[in-house]
Write an enzyme that holds these catalytic residues in place. Structure first.
Site, short mmCIF file in Angstrom:
data_model
loop_
_atom_site.label_atom_id
_atom_site.label_comp_id
_atom_site.label_asym_id
_atom_site.label_seq_id
_atom_site.Cartn_x
_atom_site.Cartn_y
_atom_site.Cartn_z
CG ASP A 22 2.95 -1.20 -13.28
OD1 ASP A 22 2.83 -2.14 -12.48
OD2 ASP A 22 2.12 -0.28 -13.38
CG PHE A 78 1.53 6.22 -9.87
CD1 PHE A 78 2.46 6.20 -8.84
CD2 PHE A 78 0.20 5.94 -9.56
CE1 PHE A 78 2.08 5.91 -7.53
CE2 PHE A 78 -0.19 5.65 -8.26
CZ PHE A 78 0.73 5.63 -7.24
CB SER A 79 2.64 3.03 -14.92
OG SER A 79 3.26 2.05 -14.11
NE ARG A 143 -3.83 3.59 -11.48
CZ ARG A 143 -4.91 3.61 -10.72
NH1 ARG A 143 -5.46 4.73 -10.34
NH2 ARG A 143 -5.48 2.46 -10.36
CD GLU A 197 -4.03 -0.58 -11.68
OE1 GLU A 197 -4.04 0.23 -10.74
OE2 GLU A 197 -3.44 -1.67 -11.62
C1 FRU Z 1 -0.36 -1.01 -11.90
C2 FRU Z 1 -0.30 0.30 -11.11
C3 FRU Z 1 -0.54 1.47 -12.03
C4 FRU Z 1 0.16 2.59 -11.32
C5 FRU Z 1 1.33 1.88 -10.71
C6 FRU Z 1 1.80 2.47 -9.41
O1 FRU Z 1 0.33 -2.07 -11.30
O2 FRU Z 1 -1.26 0.26 -10.06
O3 FRU Z 1 -1.90 1.73 -12.32
O4 FRU Z 1 0.54 3.62 -12.18
O5 FRU Z 1 0.96 0.54 -10.53
O6 FRU Z 1 3.01 1.91 -9.01
#
Ligand code: FRU
Length: 447
Positions: A22, A78-79, A143, A197
């Site tokens: 991402d 993470f993102s 998240r 997400e």
């Molecule tokens: C989306 C995701 C997010 C997460 C990230 C982890 O592609 O699954 O929800 O933060 O990738 O790399």
């Protein structure tokens, strides 16, 4: 993986030697665009997730910078998003400094919470905030915080995040980025075939009017319109605390919902904070979790999409829809841009064929009777690395299309982006031919 250097895109960002997923922390500050990204500093598959960093001044040439937020022994980053804390609400800056603040998800064994890191040197170096996490609700599936400033001097921060498995977008507000108060939630709604997400929420003026509408972006994996990962959107209103959609469709048919892209490879798309001139610029990850870890390139894996400018159009049927166009401020050597118009009325059926060597091709079919666009990559080169890769993907003809359909097609190594009907419909597809597709022809097809 074979030697795929010729397939490395020139205007789409790829990490030099590593894995990428991402886009994160998209931000414009002082003439520089910052693109952070999920990366594995030690490999070309998902893992050790950290924030990489790249910068650009023109949105087509990107320079990779040092890792911004590395993974630690017990935390992956993470993102999330990044803001310019111009009012120094979090207090990280001293006199004369401006803090850039990243809001990311601390992913730990069995827990996901939201944390801060800040930079006092224009994004070059980052420090994790000692008071992390700043928002922990005791969840393992919470998240992808997108944070933006709402209102003027007496405004506040808004965080849009997901409770992924519950398929909910959750909104929190704050005055200082350190303390957050629950404001509202939205969902489940429309497509719910996978976890939700990477949400985003932003205003757009309806083109040709003075009305503002808010757009809520929700990525979902799996269960997207083309299979696997996909990105949907909702148009509505936002008052600083809650989002109210203006149109909810009661249907089991994914085709009845609004999708940001109909191809296999456009996911986790989010927009820049503070882009100049009120432009709303988005970037997506041009891959799909179905097969992202095994695509045949080396020493990098996965690419971002082009940066896309998006607008909100009141279609002839009264529905507000997003239209997209690629940001291409200049000619880029090695990038192929095709602009054409194809008959799309009743009785018409045409194939637009992108080809390279050895009969390898991507076939886009415009069908005026079915009122559809399809994109067939089953003969596009390497396809056998994953059973779900060879696909024929479907999109509707854009609302309002009559006798002809305009197409803008960008080919950049392993990425093909198709913009149809003024960008009301887009399809993004990865392809792995022996040599990049360099020619395009249009063929009438028999009925
Ligand atoms: C989306 C995701 C997010 C997460 C990230 C982890 O592609 O699954 O929800 O933060 O990738 O790399």
């Amino acid at each position: 993986t074979t030697d795929t250097a010729a397939l490395r895109p020139v205007a789409h960002f790829t990490a030099k030697n590593s894995w990428l997923n991402d886009p994160n922390g998209l931000l414009h500050h002082d003439g520089t665009y910052h693109l952070f990204f999920q990366t594995n500093p030690h490999g070309t598959t998902w893992g050790n997730i950290s924030w990489g960093h790249a910068t650009s001044t023109d949105l087509v040439t990107w320079t990779e910078q040092d890792l911004a937020i590395p993974f630690t022994e017990d935390e992956m980053a993470f993102s999330g998003s990044a803001v310019v804390d111009a009012r120094n609400t979090a207090g990280f800056a001293k006199e004369g400094e401006t803090a850039l603040v990243a809001i990311y998800t601390s992913a730990k064994d069995g827990s996901q919470s939201q944390s801060l890191a800040f930079s006092l040197d224009e994004g070059e170096t980052w420090t994790r905030y000692a008071g992390n996490p700043v928002l922990d609700i005791g969840s393992a599936e919470f998240r992808d915080p997108k944070v933006f400033w709402y209102g003027g001097d007496d405004g506040h921060w808004v965080m849009v995040a997901v409770e992924a498995v519950a398929k909910k977008v959750v909104l929190y507000t704050s005055s200082d980025l350190r303390h957050w108060t629950f404001a509202s939630d939205f969902g489940p709604a429309h497509a719910v075939g996978g976890v939700w997400e990477c949400p985003d929420l932003f205003p757009l003026i309806v083109e040709g009017t003075t009305r503002t509408r808010w757009v809520l972006i929700v990525s979902m994996n799996p269960g997207g319109i083309a299979g696997g990962s996909g990105t949907q959107y909702f148009v509505g209103d936002f008052d600083g605390a809650s989002f109210v959609p203006e149109r909810l469709v009661d249907s089991n048919d994914l085709a009845d919902f609004d999708w940001l892209d109909y191809g296999r490879d456009y996911y986790a798309a989010v927009s820049f904070n503070d882009a100049p001139d009120g432009r709303r610029l988005m970037v997506g990850w041009a891959s799909n979790w179905d097969y992202a870890n095994v695509t045949p390139t080396s020493p990098w894996r996965s690419s971002m999409s082009l940066v896309r400018e998006i607008r909100l159009i009141a279609s002839t049927d009264g529905v507000h829809r997003i239209a997209q166009r690629p940001v291409l401020p200049r000619e880029v050597e090695g990038l192929q841009v095709f602009e054409l118009s194809v008959p799309s009325g009743v009785g018409n059926r045409h194939a637009v064929v992108l080809s390279g060597v050895d009969e390898e091709r991507l076939v886009i079919t415009i069908d005026g009777d079915d009122r559809s666009i399809s994109c067939d990559r089953t003969a596009s080169g390497q396809i056998a690395f994953h059973e779900s890769f060879p696909s024929v993907d479907w999109a509707p003809l854009p609302n309002g299309t009559t006798d002809s359909l305009d197409l803008l097609i960008v080919v950049d190594g392993m990425i093909v982006e198709i913009y149809a009907g003024g960008g009301l419909v887009t399809m993004t597809e990865q392809v792995f031919p022996s040599e990049p597709f360099g020619s395009l022809r249009v063929e009438p097809l028999a009925r």
